[in-house]
Design an enzyme around this catalytic site. Structure first.
Site, PDB file in Angstrom:
ATOM      1  N   ILE A   9      11.640   6.588  -2.165  1.00  0.00           N
ATOM      2  CA  ILE A   9      11.540   6.773  -0.713  1.00  0.00           C
ATOM      3  C   ILE A   9      11.199   5.479   0.011  1.00  0.00           C
ATOM      4  O   ILE A   9      11.182   5.437   1.236  1.00  0.00           O
ATOM      5  CB  ILE A   9      10.507   7.870  -0.351  1.00  0.00           C
ATOM      6  CG1 ILE A   9       9.138   7.560  -0.944  1.00  0.00           C
ATOM      7  CG2 ILE A   9      11.016   9.237  -0.790  1.00  0.00           C
ATOM      8  CD1 ILE A   9       8.047   8.557  -0.528  1.00  0.00           C
ATOM      9  N   GLY A  10      10.949   4.407  -0.726  1.00  0.00           N
ATOM     10  CA  GLY A  10      10.654   3.137  -0.077  1.00  0.00           C
ATOM     11  C   GLY A  10      10.470   2.030  -1.086  1.00  0.00           C
ATOM     12  O   GLY A  10      10.369   2.268  -2.290  1.00  0.00           O
ATOM     13  N   GLY A  12       8.810  -2.301  -1.260  1.00  0.00           N
ATOM     14  CA  GLY A  12       8.217  -3.449  -0.607  1.00  0.00           C
ATOM     15  C   GLY A  12       8.503  -4.690  -1.422  1.00  0.00           C
ATOM     16  O   GLY A  12       9.308  -4.666  -2.359  1.00  0.00           O
ATOM     17  N   PHE A  14       6.652  -6.110  -3.604  1.00  0.00           N
ATOM     18  CA  PHE A  14       6.113  -6.101  -4.952  1.00  0.00           C
ATOM     19  C   PHE A  14       6.149  -4.727  -5.614  1.00  0.00           C
ATOM     20  O   PHE A  14       5.673  -4.583  -6.735  1.00  0.00           O
ATOM     21  CB  PHE A  14       4.659  -6.593  -4.935  1.00  0.00           C
ATOM     22  CG  PHE A  14       4.518  -7.956  -4.316  1.00  0.00           C
ATOM     23  CD1 PHE A  14       4.867  -9.090  -5.035  1.00  0.00           C
ATOM     24  CD2 PHE A  14       4.063  -8.107  -3.020  1.00  0.00           C
ATOM     25  CE1 PHE A  14       4.741 -10.350  -4.475  1.00  0.00           C
ATOM     26  CE2 PHE A  14       3.942  -9.356  -2.443  1.00  0.00           C
ATOM     27  CZ  PHE A  14       4.289 -10.485  -3.169  1.00  0.00           C
ATOM     28  N   LYS A  31       3.455   4.991  -6.148  1.00  0.00           N
ATOM     29  CA  LYS A  31       3.770   3.585  -5.934  1.00  0.00           C
ATOM     30  C   LYS A  31       3.797   2.884  -7.282  1.00  0.00           C
ATOM     31  O   LYS A  31       2.853   2.978  -8.055  1.00  0.00           O
ATOM     32  CB  LYS A  31       2.715   2.962  -5.023  1.00  0.00           C
ATOM     33  CG  LYS A  31       3.098   1.627  -4.463  1.00  0.00           C
ATOM     34  CD  LYS A  31       2.131   1.236  -3.359  1.00  0.00           C
ATOM     35  CE  LYS A  31       2.626   0.025  -2.601  1.00  0.00           C
ATOM     36  NZ  LYS A  31       1.718  -0.316  -1.508  1.00  0.00           N
ATOM     37  N   ASP A 111      -1.457  -6.851   7.021  1.00  0.00           N
ATOM     38  CA  ASP A 111      -0.004  -6.620   7.063  1.00  0.00           C
ATOM     39  C   ASP A 111       0.317  -5.523   8.088  1.00  0.00           C
ATOM     40  O   ASP A 111       1.039  -4.579   7.786  1.00  0.00           O
ATOM     41  CB  ASP A 111       0.506  -6.237   5.677  1.00  0.00           C
ATOM     42  CG  ASP A 111       2.013  -6.395   5.525  1.00  0.00           C
ATOM     43  OD1 ASP A 111       2.638  -7.047   6.387  1.00  0.00           O
ATOM     44  OD2 ASP A 111       2.575  -5.850   4.558  1.00  0.00           O
TER      45      ASP A 111
END
Length: 163
Positions: A9-10, A12, A14, A31, A111
């Site tokens: 679903i995503g 980044g 890293f 994650k 961030d």
């Protein structure tokens, strides 16, 4: 019974984020960061420590299980093109509450961007949540409350994205 990974679903710089189902049937966000990344960029381990303050491991990957959230503020703005004043003020109030809570624990996020504010799901769908604490840092000592100065030649902190 292991966690069942449903779909990505995503992602980044890293890590990758997947929707997963816990053994008891609860949907969560999972994650994943490759262990090799830990040597130069220990982001996931750092994020887990930050989140435990305010995960399981395998030989090749590290995992962090989080509550599954909905769409991002960035996606909402892309979809809606323009938000009403009422919606903007409601979101701003919630975003500032999130940052105030983080700062009350002597931390800065590092961030802040629309991609890192996600809406809840179901009954919680009008509540916005701050995510991705990989760059979070203490801005002051929690005991003495003295502020940390910037290190000489300190580089950029955060992620560069298109958002």
């Amino acid at each position: 019974m292991p966690i069942h990974v449903n779909n990505r679903i995503g992602r980044g710089g890293f890590s990758h984020v997947y929707e997963a189902t816990m053994p008891e049937g609860k949907l969560v966000a999972l994650k994943q960061s490759h262990v090799i990344n830990r040597i130069e960029h220990p982001m996931l381990l750092h994020e887990a420590c930050v989140l435990s303050f305010l995960a399981g491991r395998s030989q090749y990957f590290e995992y962090l299980v989080l509550d599954l959230l909905g769409t991002s503020l960035a996606d909402l703005v892309k979809e809606q093109k323009q938000l009403t004043l009422r919606t903007t003020l409601m979101l701003l109030d919630q975003m500032l509450d999130s940052l105030e809570h983080l700062h009350s624990h002597h931390l800065i996020h590092g961030d802040i961007k629309p991609d890192n504010f996600l809406f809840g799901l179901g009954d919680n769908s009008e509540r916005i949540h701050l995510i991705d604490f990989g760059f979070a840092r203490y801005y002051r000592n929690p005991i003495s409350l003295s502020h940390h100065g910037l290190a000489p030649n300190q580089g950029f902190l955060g992620a560069l994205t298109d958002s």
